[in-house]
Design an enzyme around this catalytic site. Sequence first.
Site, PDB file in Angstrom:
ATOM      1  N   SER A   1      -4.291   5.276   3.190  1.00  0.00           N
ATOM      2  CA  SER A   1      -5.021   4.252   2.440  1.00  0.00           C
ATOM      3  C   SER A   1      -6.230   3.817   3.253  1.00  0.00           C
ATOM      4  CB  SER A   1      -4.109   3.039   2.198  1.00  0.00           C
ATOM      5  OG  SER A   1      -4.825   1.944   1.652  1.00  0.00           O
TER       6      SER A   1
ATOM      7  N   TYR B   1       2.119  -3.573   5.176  1.00  0.00           N
ATOM      8  CA  TYR B   1       1.550  -2.399   4.504  1.00  0.00           C
ATOM      9  C   TYR B   1       0.395  -1.810   5.311  1.00  0.00           C
ATOM     10  CZ  TYR B   1      -0.743   0.407   0.894  1.00  0.00           C
ATOM     11  OH  TYR B   1      -1.320   1.438   0.189  1.00  0.00           O
TER      12      TYR B   1
END
Length: 273
Positions: A172, A185
């Site tokens: 990501s 995350y």
Amino acid sequence: MKFLLDQLLLLPLLIFFTLESFLKLFIPKKRKSVAGEIVLITGAGHGLGRLTAYEFAKLKCKLVLWDINKHGIEETAAECRRLGARAHAFVVDCSNREDIYSTAKKVKAEIGDVSILVNNAGVVYTSDLFATQDPQIEKTFEVNTLAHFWTAKAFLPAMMNNNHGHIVTVASAAGHTVVPFLLAYCSSKFAAVGFHRGLTEELAALKRTGVKTTCLCPNFINTGFIKNPSTSLGPTLEPEEVVVKLINGILTEQKMIFVPSSIRFLTLLERDP
């Protein structure tokens, strides 16, 4: 003054990235054929993983699909078969190392050696550090980071023996920059990017040049996991546009894919002062 110096240092990089993108418009890199390859995709029961499976099905690959959701993974497999591919669905908990190893053993015995591994499964919890429960932090790292180690240990040896294969890490933009209330995350995605970079260098040191690596780093994708995600890196992406970039990046053997490509430059601007 320091800010001005930083911008001057970044100017050559901006010029380089702009020229690189411009050249790619006129000199596209040759795409390799993956027909007949055994492709394993984790988290293939929905979202980006499902769309990635569909694209590989169109490319005449044999698909091994993993997801914790039985209904979702069976739906994906059925559509892949409709597209003309052979598809095998497995219910796997990617937070469980033994489940990964036991299913990997079954895949190798019943289907064959995986030659393209797409580590896509992921989880996310949106809360501040103290509101995030300890088991949620553990699960975030188990799925988003540690599962990459276990799947690689299971399937990479055959790729290395054949000096042929491809390990794809779905990370990501949050693996290069940070977002408030996504501490676990972001940390897990930083680790995933580190896994990709470390594995790339290790394969080069072992002279396994036929085993390729790719890391996908998109801005947040509209898959429903995060409500109204917002970063300074640009708008939320639709999964359809991301999968196009991912497949092209795999077929042209790009090591790092940023979506949009401007993120590569923007992440440099967010360096610590």
